[in-house]
Design an enzyme around this catalytic site. Structure first.
Site, PDB file in Angstrom:
ATOM      1  N   GLY B  28      33.613  61.827  32.484  1.00  0.00           N
ATOM      2  CA  GLY B  28      34.808  61.007  32.544  1.00  0.00           C
ATOM      3  C   GLY B  28      35.926  61.579  33.385  1.00  0.00           C
ATOM      4  CB  THR B  29      37.115  62.377  36.089  1.00  0.00           C
ATOM      5  OG1 THR B  29      36.947  63.553  35.324  1.00  0.00           O
ATOM      6  CG2 THR B  29      38.150  62.634  37.149  1.00  0.00           C
TER       7      THR B  29
END
Lengths: 278, 242
Positions: B28-29
C-alpha cells in the site's frame, strides 16, 4: 661517504646519479625498482619511464575555441608496413579521443582502459564521462604502477581530448607515467615536444577555430619532424569539432591533405629564405 | 516496517509484483512526482500497511539521495531503504569525483542499475525526482523490474491506479509551484480516498534551484471527496492548501 656515484651537475650535487659520457644519467643502486626512493627524493624508475616517452615520436593536442584537435607524427619505419596500422590516435568515447606516445604496447593498454572507464561511467550514470573525470581516473590508474617492485610504470603518456557534452566545453589533458594529469590549452609529448610547445605558444589558441587549428597542427608537426634522424612519417589527425557534431572523428581526408599541403608550402618558404640569407 | 502478526503472511514472504500478477499484491502506497516551471514536486501518503493492520500511519516515504535529488519509495520498505542507502553513498562519491552537484539522471540511473540487477530479489517501485543545473527539474520512474523512464509526471504504488486517468486529464506543463503543489495534494488525496492501503497524512517535497523544502499536511487537513467523515479541527500547520 665515498664519492662513488656522486657527480656535480652545474654546481648542484646529485646523489646516486652518474653521467656516462654524454648519455643520459644513470642512478647508481637506487634505480632498480619503483619501490625505492633515491636519497634526493626521486624514484628513478619513473624518470626512466618518462625517458621512454621522450624518445618516441611526437603527439600534440590543441584546445581551441570550438573544439579539440589531436595529432600524431607516426614514423614510417618500413614501406612494407600498412600505413593504417599502428594507430596513434584513438576514440575512447563518442566525444573523446586519445593520442599516445611512448611504448605503443603500454599505450594500447591505456587506451583500452580509457574505453572501459568511459563505458562503465555511461553504464552506471547514464551520461558521457566528463573529460576531466576520465583524465583523473587514468592518472590514478597509472600512479598505481609506480608503487611496487613487481610491476613497472607505463612507458607511455597520453593526451586525452574531448568536448564535454553538456556545456560544449573543450578540454585537453596530458597524463604521464608519473600519475600526474594536467589540463592544457596546448599539449605535446614525445621527442619533438619542446619545439612543438614553442610553436604552440605563438598561436592564439583561444580564438582559433577547429578548421584553422587543423592547419596549425599540421604545420607544427611538419616543423618539429626531424628529417635527418627520422624518415618519412604519416600525420594522423583526429578532432571533436562543430563539423563533426562534437563527436570524435578522424579529420576528413581532404582537410588533412589541404593542411599538409599548406604546411609543406610554409616550410618550403622558410627553407627558401634560409638559402637567401646564406 | 512490517511486523509479523497473526493472520498475516509469514515474515519474509516475498510479495509478488503488480496487481495483475497471480496472487500478487502491491504494498500500500500512493507516491507521485510532477514537474513544474522551475522544479519538481514530490508527494506521498503516509500509510504502511500489512493486510488490514496499519503498521505505521505517519511513515515518511520520500528519502533524500543528495542535495537536490529525492526518491519516493513503494513496495518493500526494507528493499527501498537498502537501495536508498547504497545510492546515497554512490552519489556522494560521484559528487566528489566530478566536483559538481549530481545530475538527477545519474541518480536515477544508479537506482535503475540496482533495481534491474537484482530484479529477482527485490520488490521496489520507485520514483526519482529532483533539480540539476543541466536539465532543471526532472522526474524518473523506476517501477518494479528496473525500467527507467523519464516522464513529466508520474505516480506509483497501489493507490496510483485510481488516479492515472485523473492525472492524464488534469496535469499540464508549465504550472506554477503553488498550482503544482495543489495538483499533487489533490491527486494523492483522491487516491487515499479510494485505496485502502493509502492514507494518513500527505508529505510534499519541493525541489528547485534554491534547494529543497519538506512540507507536511496532517491527516485532518487532507481534502475529502466522497462524504468521508470530517475530522475535528486542530492547530494550524505550516502548509496552506489551495
Amino acid at each position: 661517504e665515498s664519492n662513488l656515484g656522486r657527480r656535480k651537475e652545474g654546481g648542484k650535487e646529485e646523489k646516486g646519479v652518474a653521467r656516462v659520457g654524454n648519455m643520459s644519467s644513470v642512478g647508481t643502486g637506487y634505480d632498480l625498482s619503483a619501490s625505492t626512493f633515491s636519497p634526493d627524493g626521486r624514484v628513478f624508475q619513473i624518470n626512466y619511464a618518462l625517458k621512454a616517452v621522450e624518445n618516441s615520436s611526437t603527439s600534440v593536442a590543441l584546445r581551441v575555441k570550438d573544439g579539440v584537435i589531436l595529432g600524431a607524427e607516426k614514423l614510417v619505419i618500413s614501406k612494407m608496413i600498412s600505413p593504417e596500422s599502428g594507430r596513434r590516435v584513438h576514440m575512447v568515447d563518442h566525444g573523446i579521443g586519445v593520442a599516445i606516445s611512448g611504448f605503443v604496447a603500454d599505450a594500447r593498454q591505456l587506451v583500452a582502459r580509457c574505453q572501459e572507464e568511459a563505458f562503465s561511467y555511461r553504464d552506471i550514470f547514464g551520461s558521457t564521462i566528463p573529460v576531466r573525470v576520465l583524465a583523473q581516473r587514468m592518472a590514478n590508474y597509472m600512479q598505481v604502477y609506480t608503487l611496487y617492485s613487481y610491476v613497472r610504470p607505463f612507458g607511455a603518456s597520453i593526451l586525452i581530448a574531448g568536448v564535454d557534452e553538456e556545456n560544449h566545453q573543450p578540454q585537453v589533458f596530458q597524463v604521464e607515467p608519473t600519475g600526474i594529469t594536467v589540463g592544457c590549452f596546448g599539449a605535446a609529448i614525445g621527442k619533438g615536444r619542446q619545439s612543438a610547445k614553442t610553436e604552440m605558444e605563438k598561436l592564439d589558441l583561444a580564438n582559433l577555430t577547429c578548421e584553422e587549428a587543423v592547419k596549425e597542427l599540421a604545420k607544427i608537426i611538419h616543423t618539429i619532424h626531424d628529417d635527418i634522424k627520422d624518415k618519412n612519417f604519416i600525420l594522423e589527425l583526429g578532432w571533436v569539432s562543430p563539423q563533426s557534431n562534437y563527436k570524435y572523428e578522424r579529420v576528413p581526408r581532404e582537410l588533412v591533405a589541404q593542411a599538409e599541403k599548406a604546411a609543406k608550402e610554409a616550410l618550403g618558404d622558410l627553407s627558401d629564405m634560409e638559402e637567401e640569407d646564406i | 516496517g512490517i511486523m509479523a502478526m497473526p493472520g498475516l503472511p509469514p515474515a519474509g514472504t516475498r510479495l509478488r509484483e503488480g496487481p495483475g500478477a497471480p496472487g500478487g499484491v502491491q504494498t500500500g502506497t500512493t507516491i507521485m512526482a510532477a514537474t513544474y516551471d522551475g522544479g519538481v514536486i514530490l508527494g506521498a501518503d503516509s500509510r504502511t500497511s500489512s493486510g488490514t493492520y496499519i503498521a505505521n500511519r505517519t511513515a515518511d516515504k520520500i528519502t533524500q539521495l543528495s542535495d537536490r535529488i529525492y526518491i519516493c519509495r513503494s513496495g518493500s520498505a526494507a528493499d527501498t531503504q537498502a537501495i536508498s542507502a547504497y545510492v546515497q553513498h554512490y552519489l556522494n562519491q560521484h559528487k566528489m569525483e566530478t566536483g559538481e552537484d549530481v545530475d538527477v539522471e545519474a541518480g536515477a540511473n544508479i537506482v535503475m542499475q540496482m533495481a534491474y540487477g537484482n530484479k529477482d530479489r527485490l520488490s521496489a517501485g520507485m520514483i526519482v525526482a529532483g533539480w540539476d543545473m543541466h536539465e532543471g527539474g526532472s522526474v524518473w520512474a523506476v517501477p518494479m523490474g528496473g525500467t527507467l523512464l523519464r516522464q513529466p509526471v508520474t505516480a506509483g504504488g497501489s493507490g496510483s491506479i485510481y488516479i492515472s486517468g485523473w492525472i492524464d486529464k488534469f496535469w499540464k506543463p508549465g504550472m506554477t509551484k503553488e498550482e503544482c503543489k495543489a495538483f499533487v495534494v489533490k491527486a494523492i488525496s483522491l487516491a487515499m480516498s479510494r485505496d485502502g492501503s493509502s492514507g494518513g497524512c500527505i508529505r510534499i517535497i519541493t525541489i528547485n534551484k534554491e534547494g529543497s523544502t519538506k512540507e507536511f499536511l496532517p491527516g485532518n487537513q487532507v481534502p475529502l471527496h466522497h462524504d468521508e467523515l470530517k475530522q475535528p479541527a486542530a492547530e494550524s500547520t505550516a502548509m496552506e492548501v489551495a
